[in-house]
Motif scaffolding. Sequence first.
Motif, short mmCIF file in Angstrom:
data_model
loop_
_atom_site.label_atom_id
_atom_site.label_comp_id
_atom_site.label_asym_id
_atom_site.label_seq_id
_atom_site.Cartn_x
_atom_site.Cartn_y
_atom_site.Cartn_z
N THR A 247 3.25 -7.22 -2.58
CA THR A 247 4.70 -7.18 -2.66
C THR A 247 5.23 -5.74 -2.62
OG1 THR A 247 4.71 -9.22 -3.95
CG2 THR A 247 6.70 -7.84 -4.09
N ALA A 248 4.59 -4.85 -3.36
CA ALA A 248 5.08 -3.47 -3.46
C ALA A 248 5.06 -2.74 -2.13
CB ALA A 248 4.24 -2.71 -4.49
N TYR A 249 4.05 -2.98 -1.32
CA TYR A 249 3.90 -2.23 -0.07
C TYR A 249 4.41 -2.98 1.16
CZ TYR A 249 1.12 0.74 -3.04
OH TYR A 249 0.71 1.54 -4.06
N GLU A 250 4.95 -4.17 0.95
CA GLU A 250 5.46 -4.97 2.06
C GLU A 250 6.55 -4.20 2.81
OE1 GLU A 250 6.01 -9.63 2.20
OE2 GLU A 250 7.54 -8.65 1.00
N GLY A 251 6.38 -4.09 4.11
CA GLY A 251 7.37 -3.42 4.93
C GLY A 251 7.29 -1.90 4.92
N SER A 252 6.29 -1.33 4.26
CA SER A 252 6.19 0.13 4.23
C SER A 252 5.61 0.66 5.54
CB SER A 252 5.32 0.60 3.05
OG SER A 252 3.95 0.56 3.39
N GLU A 253 5.78 1.95 5.77
CA GLU A 253 5.24 2.56 6.99
C GLU A 253 3.73 2.62 6.97
OE1 GLU A 253 5.94 6.04 4.23
OE2 GLU A 253 7.24 4.43 4.88
#
Length: 129
Positions: free
Chosen positions: A68-74
């Motif tokens: 969840t925390a890193y979802e959609g990160s570069e």
Amino acid sequence: MDSGLLPDEIAERIVTTSRTAVGDSLRSVTYFTRDDFEQLYLRSDLERDADLSTFIGHEWRGFKTAQTAYEGSELGDYRYTIRVFDNGFLIRVTSDREGVFATTDGLTMKDFEEVATALRSVLAERDRP
């Protein structure tokens, strides 16, 4: 070995996959779901004294939190986790419904990538109809 969590064939495949990728550095392999777990392999020179139920709870929550925390990160999609300890390493590979963690002696990043890729492949095959 069949505990109802995994058929023997899949359990053996997970262990064989891990042993092939890691060799004699493999310490243990544990399969888990959100609600249950089964230790599939423990190297003969180690004692069966780890509190696996606590590990499982932490690893499952850790997966969900990281996903969840890193979802959609570069950085891209979350793939696996490596934890470093005084006496070895833990690698966790998890899907939305199940996971495997393996503990090892010292490995290289290439070794971790190989075992993670191999275990993800086994778990992905189980998700196919």
